[in-house]
Design a protein around this motif. Structure first.
Motif, PDB file in Angstrom:
ATOM      1  N   GLU A  97      11.779 -49.433  13.644  1.00 32.74           N
ATOM      2  CA  GLU A  97      12.432 -48.373  14.365  1.00 32.74           C
ATOM      3  C   GLU A  97      13.817 -48.585  14.483  1.00 32.74           C
ATOM      4  O   GLU A  97      14.611 -47.692  14.464  1.00 32.74           O
ATOM      5  N   LEU A  98      14.430 -49.935  14.532  1.00 35.56           N
ATOM      6  CA  LEU A  98      15.896 -49.954  14.550  1.00 35.56           C
ATOM      7  C   LEU A  98      16.490 -50.136  13.215  1.00 35.56           C
ATOM      8  O   LEU A  98      17.585 -49.879  13.133  1.00 35.56           O
ATOM      9  N   GLN A  99      15.899 -50.253  12.066  1.00 37.96           N
ATOM     10  CA  GLN A  99      16.325 -50.233  10.993  1.00 37.96           C
ATOM     11  C   GLN A  99      17.331 -51.750  10.757  1.00 37.96           C
ATOM     12  O   GLN A  99      18.172 -51.614  10.130  1.00 37.96           O
ATOM     13  N   LEU A 100      16.720 -52.610  11.535  1.00 41.96           N
ATOM     14  CA  LEU A 100      17.545 -53.967  11.442  1.00 41.96           C
ATOM     15  C   LEU A 100      16.431 -55.144  11.308  1.00 41.96           C
ATOM     16  O   LEU A 100      15.108 -54.709  11.267  1.00 41.96           O
ATOM     17  N   GLN A 156      28.905 -54.072  13.971  1.00 39.60           N
ATOM     18  CA  GLN A 156      29.078 -53.047  14.563  1.00 39.60           C
ATOM     19  C   GLN A 156      27.725 -52.064  15.063  1.00 39.60           C
ATOM     20  O   GLN A 156      27.882 -51.091  15.770  1.00 39.60           O
ATOM     21  N   LEU A 157      26.581 -52.719  14.739  1.00 36.75           N
ATOM     22  CA  LEU A 157      25.299 -51.998  14.843  1.00 36.75           C
ATOM     23  C   LEU A 157      24.535 -52.829  16.135  1.00 36.75           C
ATOM     24  O   LEU A 157      23.559 -52.010  16.637  1.00 36.75           O
ATOM     25  N   ILE A 158      24.986 -53.904  16.521  1.00 36.46           N
ATOM     26  CA  ILE A 158      24.552 -54.450  17.395  1.00 36.46           C
ATOM     27  C   ILE A 158      24.891 -54.437  18.946  1.00 36.46           C
ATOM     28  O   ILE A 158      26.016 -54.621  19.036  1.00 36.46           O
ATOM     29  N   MET A 191      18.684 -49.269  22.247  1.00 35.70           N
ATOM     30  CA  MET A 191      18.093 -50.223  21.303  1.00 35.70           C
ATOM     31  C   MET A 191      17.698 -51.529  22.046  1.00 35.70           C
ATOM     32  O   MET A 191      16.441 -51.995  22.014  1.00 35.70           O
ATOM     33  N   SER A 192      18.387 -51.942  23.074  1.00 40.24           N
ATOM     34  CA  SER A 192      18.004 -53.337  23.763  1.00 40.24           C
ATOM     35  C   SER A 192      16.948 -52.869  24.532  1.00 40.24           C
ATOM     36  O   SER A 192      16.029 -53.704  24.796  1.00 40.24           O
ATOM     37  N   THR A 193      16.900 -51.704  25.156  1.00 40.98           N
ATOM     38  CA  THR A 193      15.741 -51.418  26.162  1.00 40.98           C
ATOM     39  C   THR A 193      14.596 -51.331  25.641  1.00 40.98           C
ATOM     40  O   THR A 193      13.548 -51.833  25.926  1.00 40.98           O
ATOM     41  N   PHE A 194      14.575 -50.642  24.132  1.00 43.46           N
ATOM     42  CA  PHE A 194      13.495 -50.644  23.340  1.00 43.46           C
ATOM     43  C   PHE A 194      12.770 -51.976  23.031  1.00 43.46           C
ATOM     44  O   PHE A 194      11.484 -52.338  23.417  1.00 43.46           O
ATOM     45  N   VAL A 195      13.688 -53.027  22.569  1.00 46.37           N
ATOM     46  CA  VAL A 195      13.253 -54.139  22.166  1.00 46.37           C
ATOM     47  C   VAL A 195      12.825 -54.849  23.581  1.00 46.37           C
ATOM     48  O   VAL A 195      11.690 -55.671  23.187  1.00 46.37           O
ATOM     49  N   ILE A 196      13.659 -54.956  24.843  1.00 45.95           N
ATOM     50  CA  ILE A 196      12.847 -55.717  25.862  1.00 45.95           C
ATOM     51  C   ILE A 196      11.532 -55.201  26.289  1.00 45.95           C
ATOM     52  O   ILE A 196      10.753 -55.806  26.705  1.00 45.95           O
TER      53      ILE A 196
END
Length: 255
Positions: free
Chosen positions: A101-104, A224-226, A234-239
């Motif tokens: 999802e995040l490509q990370l 720059q991507l974090i 992105m943070s909300t999704f991972v949490i």
């Protein structure tokens, strides 16, 4: 001064372990001749050691290439040692989903008596140097390290924390202590380039029914991507993913 007692040991067992450690340090498959040259063990004895280690699954022999490499039995031992086999299995689909999802890069760390250790990595960016691999111990100032300081029992992290803070400037220690309550409140920690320049990370805890932190999901990528805040999408999704995984272990968010 009292002399330290020399403990009795099994020399052959030490030699066998030394052979395994050789594969760790070389980090590549090895041919018989290379092992013999690097260890200095006689050919007849080395054959016996390698046969024993191969039969027990601690080494694997590639018959086509004529090389040896570390065996799958060591993975079983490692997972058992960190006591997190079930967590690793359950977390893997989440790591895949997050990374896709995040490509990370997404990784899972677990707690050991020596501090947090990376137990699994899912990388959507092959070739990206994140400065760590499975088995890497994470420092106090990594995003995962901060999360463990915020959520783990103080007695459990005491020795690891002391070692990590031993040579840290007073101001850095103060900033870290001020950061921890915010991490605990928002289930989010951030670290700017803790291991490799231009590579940063954020972490969220995985908790169980006792509200104990049993693991940590960390997202790694170019700085720059974090995101640096829990309020980022992105943070909300991972949490949310970490909460869902935590629920598998009986955790429920306090209202």
């Amino acid at each position: 001064m009292e002399k330290k007692k020399t403990l009795p040991v099994i020399q052959s067992l030490q030699t066998g372990i030394g052979i395994l450690e050789l594969f760790v340090s070389e980090d590549r498959p090895l041919k018989f001749s290379e092992i013999q040259e690097l260890t200095g063990i006689t050919k007849s004895n080395l054959h016996k050691y390698l046969n024993t280690l191969t039969i027990t699954g601690l080494l694997h022999r590639d018959k086509d290439q004529g090389t040896y490499h570390l065996g799958s039995k060591l993975i079983e031992f490692g997972n058992a040692a960190i006591g997190s086999v079930d967590l690793i299995q359950k977390a893997t689909p989440y790591l895949k989903k997050i990374s896709r999802e995040l490509q990370l890069t997404a990784l899972l760390s677990v707690w050991t008596h020596d501090g947090p250790v990376i137990a699994n990595i899912w990388n959507s960016q092959p070739g990206l140097n994140i400065g760590a691999q499975i088995g890497t111990r994470l420092p106090v100032l990594s995003s995962a390290g901060k999360a463990y300081l915020a959520f783990k029992d103080e007695a459990a992290v005491k020795e690891w924390k002391q070692k990590g803070l031993e040579y840290m400037p007073f101001e850095s220690k103060r900033q870290l202590e001020e950061e921890l309550p915010n991490i605990k409140q928002h289930y989010f920690s951030y670290a700017a380039e803790p291991l490799v320049k231009q590579i940063s990370s954020f972490s969220v805890p995985v908790l169980d029914y006792k509200y104990d932190m049993i693991g940590c999901i960390t997202i790694v990528g170019f700085t720059q991507l974090i995101p640096t805040s829990h309020e980022n999408g992105m943070s909300t999704f991972v949490i949310e993913q970490a909460f869902e995984l935590s629920e598998c272990f009986g955790w429920q968010k306090e209202s």
